[in-house]
Write an enzyme that holds these catalytic residues in place. Structure first.
Site, PDB file in Angstrom:
ATOM      1  N   GLY A  97      63.435  36.575  38.034  1.00  0.00           N
ATOM      2  CA  GLY A  97      61.875  36.949  38.859  1.00  0.00           C
ATOM      3  C   GLY A  97      61.442  36.222  39.949  1.00  0.00           C
ATOM      4  N   GLU A 103      60.999  27.003  40.201  1.00  0.00           N
ATOM      5  CA  GLU A 103      62.146  26.468  39.187  1.00  0.00           C
ATOM      6  C   GLU A 103      62.929  25.358  39.012  1.00  0.00           C
ATOM      7  OE1 GLU A 103      61.353  30.618  36.806  1.00  0.00           O
ATOM      8  OE2 GLU A 103      63.923  30.688  37.898  1.00  0.00           O
TER       9      GLU A 103
HETATM   10  C1  5RP Z   1      62.472  34.208  36.208  1.00  0.00           C
HETATM   11  C2  5RP Z   1      64.511  33.442  35.368  1.00  0.00           C
HETATM   12  C3  5RP Z   1      64.971  33.266  33.353  1.00  0.00           C
HETATM   13  O1  5RP Z   1      64.905  32.237  32.841  1.00  0.00           O
HETATM   14  C4  5RP Z   1      65.857  34.124  33.101  1.00  0.00           C
HETATM   15  O2  5RP Z   1      66.165  35.990  34.110  1.00  0.00           O
HETATM   16  C5  5RP Z   1      66.183  35.395  31.757  1.00  0.00           C
HETATM   17  O3  5RP Z   1      64.970  35.474  31.315  1.00  0.00           O
HETATM   18  P1  5RP Z   1      64.811  35.922  29.506  1.00  0.00           P
HETATM   19  O4  5RP Z   1      64.469  35.059  29.257  1.00  0.00           O
HETATM   20  O5  5RP Z   1      63.920  36.261  29.595  1.00  0.00           O
HETATM   21  O6  5RP Z   1      66.352  36.394  29.946  1.00  0.00           O
HETATM   22  O7  5RP Z   1      65.403  32.679  35.912  1.00  0.00           O
HETATM   23  O8  5RP Z   1      63.867  33.069  37.300  1.00  0.00           O
END
Ligand code: 5RP
Length: 225
Positions: A97, A103
């Site tokens: 993302g 985060e």
């Molecule tokens: C966003 C992230 C998400 O937590 C990671 O991409 C996992 O996504 P998903 O739960 O849709 O598999 O790091 O920055």
């Protein structure tokens, strides 16, 4: 119920009355937010949330969760998020993302950072399945690209899906997606990237994870740091 849902429901059981809970971003985090909303309405659980992204903030608001601004908190009990890769030492790769800065801030500030995955996210070495996302100040990207090449990393700026522009993160950074040919593990790479000026944040989360909950074959495994 799929493995992502199962692990999200399982993790929601960790939330107790009075907690401040950080909400991650992504499909697994969404299942967690939905389960929290269910516990609030059906079990009268009382808690507040802080979000790692506009998307998760909107979802939390729509579901009636009490949302705190990240600028108003001085800590949080729990941060719960997904990951793109998890190495055996619990180093993570995140950032598919656009919200790495928030985060990592929440992961570091939380008393406990729980990571929710399904078995497809386990890797032997960080960078096995995905390039490392590196957020850079827009004016710094070429010099960062050069510094990263000096430690064996090759990558380019992330483009929008229809290739007609550059991705800009929620922090206003550009993203270099970098593959490393060196055999540096996630921990070593984390240290090298932390030392490069112009990098705002990157997707390796080292030494932050308290536990990984992994949903697979209808059950959930816990791995604690
Ligand atoms: C966003 C992230 C998400 O937590 C990671 O991409 C996992 O996504 P998903 O739960 O849709 O598999 O790091 O920055």
């Amino acid at each position: 119920m799929n493995d992502k849902q199962r692990v999200a429901h399982y993790a929601a059981q960790q939330v107790q009355n009075g907690m401040v809970v950080g909400l991650g971003t992504g499909s697994t985090a969404n299942f967690f937010i939905e389960e929290l909303a269910r516990r609030q309405s059906e079990e009268n659980l009382k808690f507040k949330v802080v979000s790692s992204s506009v998307v998760s903030a909107n979802k939390a608001k729509q579901l009636g969760l009490a949302l705190l601004g990240i600028e108003h908190i001085d800590g949080l009990d729990l941060y719960v998020d997904g990951a793109d890769e998890v190495a055996p030492d619990l180093t993570l790769l995140k950032g598919r993302g656009y919200d790495l800065v928030r985060e990592k801030l929440l992961a570091k500030a939380a008393d406990s950072f729980l990571v929710l995955i399904d078995a497809s996210k386990r890797v032997k070495r960080i960078g096995e399945n995905f390039p490392i996302p590196i957020e850079v100040s827009p004016f710094a990207w070429r010099l960062v690209q050069r510094s990263v090449a000096a430690i064996g990393g090759h990558g380019n700026l992330r483009q929008t899906p229809n290739q007609d522009g550059l991705v800009v993160t929620s922090h206003g950074s550009l993203v270099l997606d970098v593959a490393f040919e060196s055999n540096l593990d996630g921990k070593a790479l984390n240290e090298r990237l932390n030392a490069i000026p112009g990098i705002v944040e990157h997707g390796i989360f080292s030494g932050l994870t308290r536990a990984v909950f992994c949903g697979h074959d209808g059950k959930v495994d816990e791995q604690w740091a």
